[in-house]
Design a protein around this motif. Structure first.
Motif, mmCIF file in Angstrom:
data_model
loop_
_atom_site.group_PDB
_atom_site.id
_atom_site.type_symbol
_atom_site.label_atom_id
_atom_site.label_comp_id
_atom_site.label_asym_id
_atom_site.label_seq_id
_atom_site.Cartn_x
_atom_site.Cartn_y
_atom_site.Cartn_z
ATOM 1 N N LEU A 17 0.887 -1.191 0.022
ATOM 2 C CA LEU A 17 -0.071 -0.093 0.128
ATOM 3 C C LEU A 17 0.705 1.223 -0.200
ATOM 4 O O LEU A 17 1.935 1.201 0.642
ATOM 5 N N ARG A 18 0.517 2.238 -0.694
ATOM 6 C CA ARG A 18 1.121 3.606 -0.941
ATOM 7 C C ARG A 18 0.352 4.567 -0.318
ATOM 8 O O ARG A 18 -0.856 4.671 -0.643
ATOM 9 N N LYS A 19 0.833 5.570 0.428
ATOM 10 C CA LYS A 19 0.121 6.881 0.675
ATOM 11 C C LYS A 19 0.058 7.832 -0.449
ATOM 12 O O LYS A 19 1.303 7.999 -1.042
ATOM 13 N N SER A 20 -0.863 8.809 -0.404
ATOM 14 C CA SER A 20 -0.906 9.959 -1.264
ATOM 15 C C SER A 20 -1.640 10.927 -0.905
ATOM 16 O O SER A 20 -2.828 10.592 0.145
ATOM 17 N N PRO A 21 -1.528 12.160 -1.080
ATOM 18 C CA PRO A 21 -2.174 13.217 -0.096
ATOM 19 C C PRO A 21 -3.696 13.281 -0.722
ATOM 20 O O PRO A 21 -4.345 14.065 0.262
ATOM 21 N N ASP A 22 -4.198 12.650 -1.509
ATOM 22 C CA ASP A 22 -5.467 13.023 -1.939
ATOM 23 C C ASP A 22 -6.489 11.937 -1.436
ATOM 24 O O ASP A 22 -7.460 11.512 -1.778
ATOM 25 N N LEU A 23 -5.849 10.900 -0.576
ATOM 26 C CA LEU A 23 -6.633 9.795 -0.045
ATOM 27 C C LEU A 23 -7.933 10.139 0.891
ATOM 28 O O LEU A 23 -7.595 11.047 1.672
ATOM 29 N N HIS A 60 -5.773 4.166 4.902
ATOM 30 C CA HIS A 60 -4.412 4.071 5.098
ATOM 31 C C HIS A 60 -3.384 4.070 4.095
ATOM 32 O O HIS A 60 -2.417 4.575 4.157
ATOM 33 N N GLY A 61 -3.925 3.493 2.909
ATOM 34 C CA GLY A 61 -2.925 3.370 1.688
ATOM 35 C C GLY A 61 -3.944 2.872 0.525
ATOM 36 O O GLY A 61 -5.034 2.421 0.706
ATOM 37 N N GLU A 62 -3.232 2.970 -0.707
ATOM 38 C CA GLU A 62 -3.921 2.343 -1.946
ATOM 39 C C GLU A 62 -2.909 1.757 -2.634
ATOM 40 O O GLU A 62 -1.751 2.063 -2.201
ATOM 41 N N GLU A 63 -3.260 0.880 -3.886
ATOM 42 C CA GLU A 63 -2.440 0.380 -4.654
ATOM 43 C C GLU A 63 -3.159 0.103 -6.104
ATOM 44 O O GLU A 63 -4.403 -0.087 -6.073
ATOM 45 N N TRP A 64 -2.428 0.361 -6.979
ATOM 46 C CA TRP A 64 -2.909 -0.148 -8.314
ATOM 47 C C TRP A 64 -2.363 -1.386 -8.841
ATOM 48 O O TRP A 64 -1.231 -1.507 -8.648
ATOM 49 N N GLN A 65 -3.220 -2.239 -9.406
ATOM 50 C CA GLN A 65 -2.795 -3.520 -9.901
ATOM 51 C C GLN A 65 -3.084 -3.805 -11.197
ATOM 52 O O GLN A 65 -4.201 -3.333 -11.455
ATOM 53 N N VAL A 66 -2.655 -4.581 -11.778
ATOM 54 C CA VAL A 66 -3.066 -4.936 -13.389
ATOM 55 C C VAL A 66 -3.095 -6.530 -13.358
ATOM 56 O O VAL A 66 -2.126 -7.170 -12.898
ATOM 57 N N HIS A 67 -4.029 -7.110 -13.923
ATOM 58 C CA HIS A 67 -4.283 -8.429 -14.050
ATOM 59 C C HIS A 67 -5.265 -8.966 -14.859
ATOM 60 O O HIS A 67 -6.348 -8.352 -14.916
ATOM 61 N N GLY A 68 -5.207 -9.973 -15.766
ATOM 62 C CA GLY A 68 -6.123 -10.401 -16.655
ATOM 63 C C GLY A 68 -6.548 -9.186 -17.608
ATOM 64 O O GLY A 68 -7.710 -9.303 -17.960
ATOM 65 N N GLY A 69 -5.911 -8.254 -18.062
ATOM 66 C CA GLY A 69 -6.050 -7.350 -18.857
ATOM 67 C C GLY A 69 -7.144 -6.226 -18.545
ATOM 68 O O GLY A 69 -7.344 -5.496 -19.320
ATOM 69 N N GLY A 70 -6.828 -6.132 -16.940
ATOM 70 C CA GLY A 70 -7.691 -4.999 -16.485
ATOM 71 C C GLY A 70 -6.930 -4.514 -15.271
ATOM 72 O O GLY A 70 -6.040 -4.885 -14.883
ATOM 73 N N PHE A 71 -7.228 -3.235 -14.936
ATOM 74 C CA PHE A 71 -6.674 -2.609 -13.889
ATOM 75 C C PHE A 71 -7.614 -2.448 -12.542
ATOM 76 O O PHE A 71 -8.880 -2.249 -12.691
ATOM 77 N N TYR A 72 -6.979 -2.617 -11.557
ATOM 78 C CA TYR A 72 -7.643 -2.598 -10.178
ATOM 79 C C TYR A 72 -7.294 -1.533 -9.161
ATOM 80 O O TYR A 72 -5.750 -1.257 -9.161
ATOM 81 N N HIS A 73 -8.197 -0.772 -8.682
ATOM 82 C CA HIS A 73 -7.840 0.288 -7.746
ATOM 83 C C HIS A 73 -8.157 -0.247 -6.416
ATOM 84 O O HIS A 73 -9.382 -0.131 -6.219
ATOM 85 N N VAL A 74 -7.317 -0.447 -5.307
ATOM 86 C CA VAL A 74 -7.464 -0.998 -4.150
ATOM 87 C C VAL A 74 -7.152 0.096 -3.166
ATOM 88 O O VAL A 74 -6.108 0.485 -3.066
ATOM 89 N N ARG A 75 -8.084 0.397 -2.072
ATOM 90 C CA ARG A 75 -7.787 1.074 -0.836
ATOM 91 C C ARG A 75 -8.083 0.464 0.287
ATOM 92 O O ARG A 75 -8.961 -0.465 0.537
ATOM 93 N N LYS A 76 -7.247 0.556 1.273
ATOM 94 C CA LYS A 76 -7.488 0.162 2.681
ATOM 95 C C LYS A 76 -7.759 1.021 3.656
ATOM 96 O O LYS A 76 -7.018 2.135 3.945
ATOM 97 N N TYR A 77 -8.957 0.804 4.483
ATOM 98 C CA TYR A 77 -9.209 1.592 5.637
ATOM 99 C C TYR A 77 -8.746 0.923 6.849
ATOM 100 O O TYR A 77 -9.053 -0.281 6.913
ATOM 101 N N LEU A 78 -8.036 1.681 7.668
ATOM 102 C CA LEU A 78 -7.170 0.985 8.627
ATOM 103 C C LEU A 78 -8.260 0.370 9.637
ATOM 104 O O LEU A 78 -7.916 -0.651 10.318
ATOM 105 N N VAL A 79 -9.269 1.101 10.034
ATOM 106 C CA VAL A 79 -10.246 0.593 10.997
ATOM 107 C C VAL A 79 -11.419 0.146 10.002
ATOM 108 O O VAL A 79 -11.808 -0.966 9.882
ATOM 109 N N ALA A 80 -12.235 1.067 9.425
ATOM 110 C CA ALA A 80 -13.427 0.917 8.743
ATOM 111 C C ALA A 80 -13.831 1.938 7.968
ATOM 112 O O ALA A 80 -13.535 3.043 8.191
ATOM 113 N N PRO A 81 -14.631 1.933 6.489
ATOM 114 C CA PRO A 81 -15.085 3.002 6.016
ATOM 115 C C PRO A 81 -16.100 3.661 6.860
ATOM 116 O O PRO A 81 -16.773 3.215 7.602
ATOM 117 N N PRO A 82 -16.821 4.981 6.573
ATOM 118 C CA PRO A 82 -17.496 5.626 7.357
ATOM 119 C C PRO A 82 -18.803 4.986 7.223
ATOM 120 O O PRO A 82 -19.868 4.977 8.133
#
Length: 411
Positions: free
Chosen positions: A39-45, A50-72
């Motif tokens: 996971l990487r941090k960026s100012p616009d999270l 806590h962090g986000e990551e971009w991944q590529v697999h199977g011909g598509g792109f995925y944008h994953v974000r992790k909430y350290l405790v839980a989303p609102p």
């Protein structure tokens, strides 16, 4: 169709399910550990991320974000990763029952290690597995659990002690398998008793409009980290029952202990790499050194000077073994086995390239042959699995005689 054939297919089916579910569990576990570390941090999270990551697999792109405790707010669609763990443990326990409990006289109990009644060996097996989770859970919740490194050192000591203890009560094959089952139970119980319940508490707090307790996530992450480091040793231990040089040596408990260290060094490399902290290549050198130590230990004699723990030539037969030895077909079976099989399945194998009897199976005495009647029937009687490529030229009539012997004595 004999009960031996049906039982062997049952064992095969359960093993297949176990492998499938284990792949699913390990795959998802390794993926999320790598995701979490990457996971990487960026100012616009958004707030709480806590962090986000971009991944590529199977011909598509995925944008994953992790909430350290839980989303609102709780999302409408939420995928839970738990059934892989539960199914792996349940299928593994089913295998323990089918192979080691149902075949306790052959696979679980070794009279040369400790004379145990079948019920006593099974009770000891079950109690030790439950004991493992209780001790582990108490350690994690104790003051020791506040130190990640300190806890791991104490847990390693527990695993070494259990490895040694198992070799003092069970057969070598069962001992290493039980070290694996002991560890795998801790891993699955982590999911069932801690990780999923904690996640459910977080969900309940969100639905009730309460702020979730951050300690719940921290506790679940600690258990998940332990599972990450224990996975590879468990795989080794589950495979070890096919390799006598691992389980049938006086130092099998030490081999198991070194395997746990190899699991740590291998996972450390990948964890550091996924976290972007570089690639610590020294871990592979240490892993190679540990594996070399395992290979060296497998050929060393024990304190009594014996290199491979061997069965007693003069041990008395059980009632079941005596029934196979007294069958009219047995004399011909003995001649075939001694002529075609015993050069490999011997206390000191004579076949070039065979360092230890395959799977620890000995076929030199009447008791040896009678004890392995079912395996002889399945491997050399009704199938041509043994000897490999029929290198000792077992004739069709000899195979038929082996099958007739088992079927006759089983009636």
């Amino acid at each position: 169709m004999t009960s031996a054939i049906m039982w062997d297919w049952l064992a095969f089916g359960v093993r297949w399910v176990h492998v499938i579910t284990a792949i699913a569990w390990i795959g998802s576990s390794f993926y999320f550990i790598a995701l979490d570390l990457g996971l990487r941090k960026s100012p616009d999270l958004p707030r709480g991320v806590h962090g986000e990551e971009w991944q590529v697999h199977g011909g598509g792109f995925y944008h994953v974000r992790k909430y350290l405790v839980a989303p609102p707010e709780l999302p409408e669609h939420l995928t839970w990763f738990k059934w892989e763990s539960y199914a792996t443990w349940l299928s593994g326990f089913a295998m323990l029952c089918v192979v080691y409990y149902a075949g306790a006289d052959l696979y679980l109990i070794d009279p040369n290690v400790l004379e145990l009644p079948v019920w006593g060996a099974i009770a000891l097996s079950l109690a030790s597995i439950a004991f493992g989770w209780i001790v582990y859970d108490l350690l994690c919740k104790s003051p020791v659990g506040r130190s990640t490194t300190g806890l791991m050192i104490v847990l390693y000591g527990v695993l070494v002690a259990m490895a040694f203890g198992y070799t003092q009560v069970f057969s070598g094959r069962a001992a290493l398998l039980h070290v694996g089952a002991f560890t795998a139970t801790i891993m699955s119980a982590n999911v069932f008793m801690i990780i999923i319940p904690n996640q459910k508490k977080v969900v309940a707090d969100l639905l009730a409009g309460r702020a979730p307790d951050p300690a719940l996530g921290a506790q679940a992450k600690q258990r998940s980290l332990h599972n990450n480091y224990l996975t590879l040793p468990v795989l080794f231990l589950m495979l070890s029952n096919h390799y006598p040089l691992a389980f049938a040596t006086p130092w099998n408990w030490a081999i198991a202990s070194l395997v746990f260290l190899m699991g740590v060094t291998i996972r450390h490399f990948f964890n550091e790499m996924h976290a972007g902290r570089g690639k610590p290549w020294w871990t592979w050198l240490l892993t190679a050194a540990l594996f070399a130590a395992v290979v060296w230990l497998s050929a060393q004699p024990g304190p009594d000077g014996v290199r491979v723990r061997e069965a007693d030539y003069d041990a008395p037969m059980t009632a079941l073994q005596a029934r196979f030895a007294d069958d009219p077909h047995f004399e011909g079976v003995r001649d075939t086995v001694l002529a075609r099989c015993s050069m490999c399945h011997a206390r000191e194998p004579l076949w070039e390239g065979i360092a230890a009897p395959p799977k620890g199976v000995l076929l030199e005495t009447d008791r040896d042959i009678a004890a392995h009647a079912r395996e002889i029937y399945l491997q050399a009687g009704i199938t041509h699995a043994m000897p490999p490529a029929n290198v000792t030229f077992v004739e069709p009539a000899e195979r038929a005689h082996l099958a007739a012997w088992y079927e006759s004595a089983s009636r």
